[in-house]
Design a protein around this motif. Structure first.
Motif, PDB file in Angstrom:
ATOM      1  N   SER A  35     -98.998 -44.345  16.075  1.00 36.96           N
ATOM      2  CA  SER A  35     -99.624 -45.507  17.051  1.00 36.96           C
ATOM      3  C   SER A  35     -98.114 -45.478  18.266  1.00 36.96           C
ATOM      4  O   SER A  35     -99.067 -45.255  19.694  1.00 36.96           O
ATOM      5  N   GLY A  79    -100.111 -43.142  20.556  1.00 36.75           N
ATOM      6  CA  GLY A  79    -100.715 -44.247  21.712  1.00 36.75           C
ATOM      7  C   GLY A  79    -102.206 -44.214  20.687  1.00 36.75           C
ATOM      8  O   GLY A  79    -102.408 -44.042  19.481  1.00 36.75           O
ATOM      9  N   PRO A  80    -102.621 -44.890  21.357  1.00 39.60           N
ATOM     10  CA  PRO A  80    -104.133 -46.262  20.500  1.00 39.60           C
ATOM     11  C   PRO A  80    -105.418 -45.288  20.483  1.00 39.60           C
ATOM     12  O   PRO A  80    -105.921 -44.888  19.878  1.00 39.60           O
ATOM     13  N   ASP A  81    -105.300 -43.850  21.360  1.00 39.95           N
ATOM     14  CA  ASP A  81    -106.726 -43.299  20.508  1.00 39.95           C
ATOM     15  C   ASP A  81    -106.653 -41.579  20.114  1.00 39.95           C
ATOM     16  O   ASP A  81    -107.157 -40.672  19.915  1.00 39.95           O
ATOM     17  N   HIS A  82    -105.685 -41.964  19.071  1.00 36.00           N
ATOM     18  CA  HIS A  82    -105.130 -40.935  18.140  1.00 36.00           C
ATOM     19  C   HIS A  82    -104.870 -41.236  16.962  1.00 36.00           C
ATOM     20  O   HIS A  82    -104.763 -42.176  16.356  1.00 36.00           O
ATOM     21  N   PHE A  83    -105.535 -40.895  15.214  1.00 38.87           N
ATOM     22  CA  PHE A  83    -105.141 -41.403  14.255  1.00 38.87           C
ATOM     23  C   PHE A  83    -104.773 -39.672  13.229  1.00 38.87           C
ATOM     24  O   PHE A  83    -105.102 -38.647  13.348  1.00 38.87           O
ATOM     25  N   PHE A 143    -104.572 -46.308  13.925  1.00 33.55           N
ATOM     26  CA  PHE A 143    -105.279 -47.401  14.591  1.00 33.55           C
ATOM     27  C   PHE A 143    -105.335 -49.112  14.435  1.00 33.55           C
ATOM     28  O   PHE A 143    -105.577 -49.958  14.859  1.00 33.55           O
TER      29      PHE A 143
END
Length: 410
Positions: free
Chosen positions: A257, A261-265, A312
């Motif tokens: 994170s 960032g929040p759009d990758h996992f 996430f």
């Protein structure tokens, strides 16, 4: 009395010690490209000829020869259906009688991981030859792994088609594809070998605990490879600092994170297996559930509490516990296996995967590595040769942890 005992100890070199010692002494400062020719030269001192050093290609389909002076450089040999492949898959010496002697195929074992096969011909073969050549093959395997760490030549021999940058990153990240000790065996396969991006796996055996991670980073390019690199790096750091699976998950989650960032996992499967007792702990972060295989058939899907993928910011995961029986195999896989679309547009699916496992059965004396490779090729045929996404398989076989299997000096 002590002095007498000292004097009575025979410290003279045997023939075998001289051969192995000479090879070790000469190879120490030798450049990598001369190691295989040096082996052929030393083998000639015991009457061996037509020496070939065969390495496994990245797709695990061929055994390819190293070039060099004094070496026989044949065409690559298929792993399936050849004497060299039999020695490789079974990790045992294969002897083939020929008109001019005996052709010997010796597995090159770095610990328990297969490097390739050494092939040579002798006029006749006795137990002394077999003992010496087995030890020689072990030394050659160690030398190839050591020298291979600072040359590209062995890599280039194993590479049979162009490799993407992301795949280069992933292959550099992976641990040995197999490990075998008395209590447990592990094996992994990464597909497509030359275009992999976001899938990876890692493991370590620390005392009686086998630590395992199987991951799938979102995407199919360098971003996926970069995420996988950070995820595995964070996992290894946490493994070496923390203890619990929950702490490992939290550390990986924070690293992904913060970096992406929040759009990758990254989906992940984290496991601890106590190799002495068979107790297994599992955290499943968005991955397909592992399959429990017993006597060649799938008996359960090892479900666990829902946990968000890494990155996430999920809550502390609940750890699910399972108990393995001796001989059990646990098969982990990424969604590229079951989400591949067939020609009619339908996904491959979990039911078809389970059916393939059940039909494959178990071959006597077949280890996890040979089994996993056979399964991988079966699944590829069932998918009609398509592998549009990363498709990773990782297997753990617990052999049992009774006193007779506990690691101890013989």
């Amino acid at each position: 009395m002590g002095a007498l005992d000292e004097e009575s100890v025979d410290r003279s070199e045997s023939f075998g010690e001289r051969l192995l010692g000479r090879l070790l002494d000469r190879a120490r400062l030798m450049p990598p490209q001369l190691v295989a020719p040096l082996v052929a030269e030393e083998v000639a001192t015991i009457g061996g000829r037509d020496v070939s050093i065969l390495l496994q290609d990245y797709a695990q389909e061929l055994l390819v020869p190293l070039p060099g002076r004094n070496l026989r450089v044949p065409q690559p040999e298929p792993v399936d259906g050849s004497a060299a492949g039999r020695a490789f898959l079974r990790a045992e010496v294969v002897e083939v009688a020929q008109a001019d002697g005996v052709r010997m195929y010796l597995p090159l074992l770095d610990g328990s991981d297969e490097v390739g096969v050494m092939v040579l011909t002798l006029d006749t073969v006795g137990d002394d030859h077999r003992r010496l050549l087995r030890r020689l093959a072990g030394l050659v395997a160690d030398m190839l792994v050591t020298k291979g760490a600072y040359t590209d030549q062995f890599f280039l021999a194993r590479r049979r088609e162009p490799m993407s940058v992301s795949a280069e990153i992933q292959w550099g990240l992976l641990p040995p594809l197999s490990m075998s000790v008395r209590q447990v065996e592990v094996a992994g396969i990464l597909e497509p070998a030359y275009r992999a991006a976001g899938d990876s796996f890692d493991y370590a055996l620390n005392d009686n605990i086998l630590h395992i991670a199987v991951i799938d980073a979102m995407g199919h390019d360098l971003d996926a490879a970069a995420m996988a690199t950070v995820a595995i790096g964070a996992y290894r750091h946490a493994r070496r600092v923390f203890i619990s699976l929950a702490e490992k998950y939290a550390f990986m989650d924070d690293a992904i994170s913060r970096q992406f960032g929040p759009d990758h996992f990254v989906t992940a499967q984290l496991m601890h297996v106590n190799v002495a007792t068979g107790a297994m702990e599992l955290v499943n972060a968005g991955h397909p559930a592992p399959l429990l295989i017993r006597d060649g058939r799938v008996v359960a899907q090892l479900e666990s509490a829902t946990t968000l993928p890494v990155g996430f910011g999920g809550e502390v995961p609940k750890v699910r516990e399972h108990m393995l029986e001796p001989g059990d195999r646990v098969l982990c896989y990424t969604d590229g296996i079951i989400e591949e679309r067939l020609c009619d547009g339908a996904p491959f699916g979990e039911e078809r995967l389970i059916d393939c496992v059940d039909r494959l059965g178990v071959e006597p004396t077949e280890g996890a590595r040979a089994y996993l490779r056979r399964l991988s090729h079966t699944l590829r045929r069932e998918r009609e040769g398509h592998t549009s996404d990363d498709a990773t398989l990782f297997m753990v076989q617990w052999r049992g942890g009774g006193p007779e299997r506990l690691a101890a000096l013989d």
